[in-house]
Design a protein around this motif. Sequence first.
Motif, PDB file in Angstrom:
ATOM      1  N   VAL A  65      67.837  26.897 -23.980  1.00 12.57           N
ATOM      2  CA  VAL A  65      67.805  28.035 -23.060  1.00 12.57           C
ATOM      3  C   VAL A  65      67.544  29.336 -23.815  1.00 12.57           C
ATOM      4  CG1 VAL A  65      69.107  29.283 -21.310  1.00 12.57           C
ATOM      5  CG2 VAL A  65      69.379  26.825 -21.504  1.00 12.57           C
ATOM      6  N   ARG A  66      68.163  29.506 -24.969  1.00 12.62           N
ATOM      7  CA  ARG A  66      67.973  30.747 -25.724  1.00 12.62           C
ATOM      8  C   ARG A  66      66.519  30.897 -26.193  1.00 12.62           C
ATOM      9  NH1 ARG A  66      73.441  30.054 -27.618  1.00 12.62           N
ATOM     10  NH2 ARG A  66      74.691  31.889 -27.059  1.00 12.62           N
ATOM     11  N   ALA A  67      65.915  29.801 -26.598  1.00  7.14           N
ATOM     12  CA  ALA A  67      64.516  29.860 -27.034  1.00  7.14           C
ATOM     13  C   ALA A  67      63.603  30.266 -25.882  1.00  7.14           C
ATOM     14  CB  ALA A  67      64.089  28.515 -27.613  1.00  7.14           C
ATOM     15  N   LEU A  68      63.890  29.784 -24.672  1.00  6.01           N
ATOM     16  CA  LEU A  68      63.090  30.200 -23.521  1.00  6.01           C
ATOM     17  C   LEU A  68      63.306  31.668 -23.205  1.00  6.01           C
ATOM     18  CD1 LEU A  68      63.329  27.200 -21.014  1.00  6.01           C
ATOM     19  CD2 LEU A  68      61.433  27.829 -22.509  1.00  6.01           C
ATOM     20  N   SER A  69      64.527  32.156 -23.397  1.00  4.90           N
ATOM     21  CA  SER A  69      64.798  33.578 -23.198  1.00  4.90           C
ATOM     22  C   SER A  69      63.966  34.425 -24.170  1.00  4.90           C
ATOM     23  CB  SER A  69      66.289  33.856 -23.380  1.00  4.90           C
ATOM     24  OG  SER A  69      66.545  35.235 -23.408  1.00  4.90           O
ATOM     25  N   LYS A  70      63.880  33.980 -25.408  1.00  2.00           N
ATOM     26  CA  LYS A  70      63.060  34.698 -26.394  1.00  2.00           C
ATOM     27  C   LYS A  70      61.585  34.676 -26.003  1.00  2.00           C
ATOM     28  CE  LYS A  70      66.249  33.851 -30.225  1.00  2.00           C
ATOM     29  NZ  LYS A  70      66.489  33.093 -31.487  1.00  2.00           N
ATOM     30  N   PHE A  71      61.133  33.554 -25.448  1.00  4.50           N
ATOM     31  CA  PHE A  71      59.754  33.470 -24.965  1.00  4.50           C
ATOM     32  C   PHE A  71      59.521  34.484 -23.838  1.00  4.50           C
ATOM     33  CE2 PHE A  71      56.971  31.950 -21.607  1.00  4.50           C
ATOM     34  CZ  PHE A  71      55.776  31.774 -22.284  1.00  4.50           C
ATOM     35  N   VAL A  72      60.458  34.574 -22.909  1.00  6.66           N
ATOM     36  CA  VAL A  72      60.331  35.531 -21.804  1.00  6.66           C
ATOM     37  C   VAL A  72      60.233  36.956 -22.346  1.00  6.66           C
ATOM     38  CG1 VAL A  72      61.539  36.548 -19.821  1.00  6.66           C
ATOM     39  CG2 VAL A  72      61.428  34.060 -20.080  1.00  6.66           C
ATOM     40  N   HIS A  73      61.018  37.261 -23.376  1.00  4.04           N
ATOM     41  CA  HIS A  73      60.955  38.602 -23.958  1.00  4.04           C
ATOM     42  C   HIS A  73      59.577  38.871 -24.575  1.00  4.04           C
ATOM     43  CE1 HIS A  73      62.436  42.390 -25.323  1.00  4.04           C
ATOM     44  NE2 HIS A  73      62.303  42.086 -26.597  1.00  4.04           N
ATOM     45  N   LYS A  74      59.032  37.887 -25.260  1.00  9.79           N
ATOM     46  CA  LYS A  74      57.684  38.049 -25.824  1.00  9.79           C
ATOM     47  C   LYS A  74      56.660  38.286 -24.717  1.00  9.79           C
ATOM     48  CE  LYS A  74      58.497  35.184 -29.928  1.00  9.79           C
ATOM     49  NZ  LYS A  74      58.229  33.868 -30.574  1.00  9.79           N
ATOM     50  N   PHE A  75      56.813  37.571 -23.606  1.00  8.94           N
ATOM     51  CA  PHE A  75      55.879  37.736 -22.487  1.00  8.94           C
ATOM     52  C   PHE A  75      56.016  39.129 -21.877  1.00  8.94           C
ATOM     53  CE2 PHE A  75      54.760  37.201 -17.940  1.00  8.94           C
ATOM     54  CZ  PHE A  75      53.440  36.818 -18.094  1.00  8.94           C
ATOM     55  N   ILE A  76      57.244  39.577 -21.681  1.00  8.59           N
ATOM     56  CA  ILE A  76      57.486  40.910 -21.119  1.00  8.59           C
ATOM     57  C   ILE A  76      56.913  41.996 -22.028  1.00  8.59           C
ATOM     58  CG2 ILE A  76      59.371  42.575 -20.734  1.00  8.59           C
ATOM     59  CD1 ILE A  76      60.875  40.356 -19.273  1.00  8.59           C
ATOM     60  N   LYS A  77      57.085  41.829 -23.326  1.00  8.23           N
ATOM     61  CA  LYS A  77      56.519  42.807 -24.281  1.00  8.23           C
ATOM     62  C   LYS A  77      54.986  42.749 -24.262  1.00  8.23           C
ATOM     63  CE  LYS A  77      58.759  44.645 -27.340  1.00  8.23           C
ATOM     64  NZ  LYS A  77      59.285  46.035 -27.486  1.00  8.23           N
ATOM     65  N   PHE A  78      54.441  41.543 -24.203  1.00  5.23           N
ATOM     66  CA  PHE A  78      52.985  41.371 -24.162  1.00  5.23           C
ATOM     67  C   PHE A  78      52.376  42.048 -22.935  1.00  5.23           C
ATOM     68  CE2 PHE A  78      49.685  38.568 -22.202  1.00  5.23           C
ATOM     69  CZ  PHE A  78      48.614  38.987 -22.981  1.00  5.23           C
ATOM     70  N   LYS A  79      53.040  41.918 -21.795  1.00  3.49           N
ATOM     71  CA  LYS A  79      52.528  42.522 -20.562  1.00  3.49           C
ATOM     72  C   LYS A  79      53.002  43.963 -20.370  1.00  3.49           C
ATOM     73  CE  LYS A  79      50.306  40.723 -17.970  1.00  3.49           C
ATOM     74  NZ  LYS A  79      48.812  40.646 -17.915  1.00  3.49           N
ATOM     75  N   LYS A  80      53.778  44.466 -21.344  1.00  4.82           N
ATOM     76  CA  LYS A  80      54.269  45.854 -21.304  1.00  4.82           C
ATOM     77  C   LYS A  80      55.011  46.145 -19.995  1.00  4.82           C
ATOM     78  CE  LYS A  80      50.676  47.752 -24.356  1.00  4.82           C
ATOM     79  NZ  LYS A  80      50.038  46.490 -24.754  1.00  4.82           N
ATOM     80  N   LEU A  81      55.958  45.281 -19.672  1.00  7.00           N
ATOM     81  CA  LEU A  81      56.703  45.387 -18.412  1.00  7.00           C
ATOM     82  C   LEU A  81      57.985  46.179 -18.594  1.00  7.00           C
ATOM     83  CD1 LEU A  81      56.422  41.666 -17.209  1.00  7.00           C
ATOM     84  CD2 LEU A  81      54.851  43.560 -16.737  1.00  7.00           C
ATOM     85  N   SER A  82      58.417  46.804 -17.507  1.00  2.93           N
ATOM     86  CA  SER A  82      59.721  47.467 -17.459  1.00  2.93           C
ATOM     87  C   SER A  82      60.194  47.470 -16.011  1.00  2.93           C
ATOM     88  CB  SER A  82      59.639  48.904 -17.993  1.00  2.93           C
ATOM     89  OG  SER A  82      58.735  49.666 -17.209  1.00  2.93           O
ATOM     90  N   ASN A  83      61.493  47.684 -15.818  1.00  3.12           N
ATOM     91  CA  ASN A  83      62.075  47.696 -14.468  1.00  3.12           C
ATOM     92  C   ASN A  83      61.677  46.480 -13.644  1.00  3.12           C
ATOM     93  OD1 ASN A  83      63.516  50.153 -14.654  1.00  3.12           O
ATOM     94  ND2 ASN A  83      61.602  51.281 -14.423  1.00  3.12           N
ATOM     95  N   VAL A  84      61.724  45.331 -14.277  1.00  2.00           N
ATOM     96  CA  VAL A  84      61.332  44.075 -13.643  1.00  2.00           C
ATOM     97  C   VAL A  84      62.431  43.593 -12.699  1.00  2.00           C
ATOM     98  CG1 VAL A  84      60.986  41.618 -14.171  1.00  2.00           C
ATOM     99  CG2 VAL A  84      59.852  43.369 -15.558  1.00  2.00           C
ATOM    100  N   VAL A  85      62.037  43.021 -11.570  1.00  2.00           N
ATOM    101  CA  VAL A  85      62.950  42.226 -10.754  1.00  2.00           C
ATOM    102  C   VAL A  85      62.690  40.770 -11.132  1.00  2.00           C
ATOM    103  CG1 VAL A  85      63.678  41.550  -8.440  1.00  2.00           C
ATOM    104  CG2 VAL A  85      62.945  43.905  -8.881  1.00  2.00           C
ATOM    105  N   LEU A  86      63.693  40.130 -11.702  1.00  2.00           N
ATOM    106  CA  LEU A  86      63.521  38.794 -12.257  1.00  2.00           C
ATOM    107  C   LEU A  86      64.115  37.762 -11.298  1.00  2.00           C
ATOM    108  CD1 LEU A  86      64.135  37.954 -15.999  1.00  2.00           C
ATOM    109  CD2 LEU A  86      64.536  36.296 -14.205  1.00  2.00           C
ATOM    110  N   LEU A  87      63.303  36.787 -10.900  1.00  2.00           N
ATOM    111  CA  LEU A  87      63.735  35.712 -10.010  1.00  2.00           C
ATOM    112  C   LEU A  87      63.717  34.399 -10.767  1.00  2.00           C
ATOM    113  CD1 LEU A  87      62.024  37.908  -8.216  1.00  2.00           C
ATOM    114  CD2 LEU A  87      62.130  36.161  -6.464  1.00  2.00           C
ATOM    115  N   GLY A  88      64.781  33.620 -10.632  1.00  2.00           N
ATOM    116  CA  GLY A  88      64.825  32.337 -11.316  1.00  2.00           C
ATOM    117  C   GLY A  88      65.408  31.247 -10.446  1.00  2.00           C
ATOM    118  N   ASN A  89      64.746  30.091 -10.466  1.00  2.00           N
ATOM    119  CA  ASN A  89      65.257  28.906  -9.786  1.00  2.00           C
ATOM    120  C   ASN A  89      65.723  27.892 -10.820  1.00  2.00           C
ATOM    121  OD1 ASN A  89      63.921  25.915  -8.533  1.00  2.00           O
ATOM    122  ND2 ASN A  89      65.648  26.927  -7.549  1.00  2.00           N
TER     123      ASN A  89
END
Length: 253
Positions: A65-89
């Motif tokens: 799970v932690r490795a996937l969280s790190k992947f999500v952070h890389k994706f958010i940085k790559f797309k230059k995102l902020s103030n995201v509404v995050l949905l997870g199933n």
Amino acid sequence: MDFALKEEKGFTYIEEGQGETLLLLHGLMGALSNWDAVINEFSANYRVLIPVLPIYDMPLLTTGVRALSKFVHKFIKFKKLSNVVLLGNSLGGHVGLVYVLAHPGYVKALVLTGSSGLYENAFGGSFPRRESIDFVREKVQYTFYDPIIATEEMVQDIHAMINDRHKVIRLLAMAKSAIRHNMKDELRKITMPVSLIWGRDDKITPPEVAVEFNELLPNSELHWIDKCGHAPMMERPVEFNQYLAQFLEKLKK
């Protein structure tokens, strides 16, 4: 509806619409198509992003799970995102919880549906016998209140997945990581708005899990969808989207 997959810098994802970002995370055996109804409803007014989580591509020792969280952070940085509404199933919700604890500044609100992180009864307490497609069909149907939602295509896809040795080893490693990573003692630190949208007939993360999330998350609201299992956005998309729209409107005030 088929949406175009983009591939950039090692990321594969769907991106539709413009505006405030909704970042959607799928579950352990989920697919991007699980979120089709959300894309259709919200891409007119929001930028909807769904990355493929690299569950089968990580080194076995770091699959978790932690490795996937790190992947999500890389994706958010790559797309230059902020103030995201995050949905997870399911597992995606669990990854979202881990992510906001590590990087709260990037996310303004969370939506969890059938999320792991406290307790999950994956595949009804057993992993499918690889040789039996009937067993796989039974367990995929177990995900939903109405077994008709478990299409034959879905059953065949999961049967093929668990007959791939490389994939099944990582599925098991990820499932074990999610079970070990219980978040009960950490949830009170998450003070952003959280909407819990839960199937009242969820057998994988049962209703008592939603109640506990609601009790532990200090700024959360809980909405039930009747006659609905583990993936409300697939099984009851109209009701799910109504609760999501209400939550998004509330965030604007």
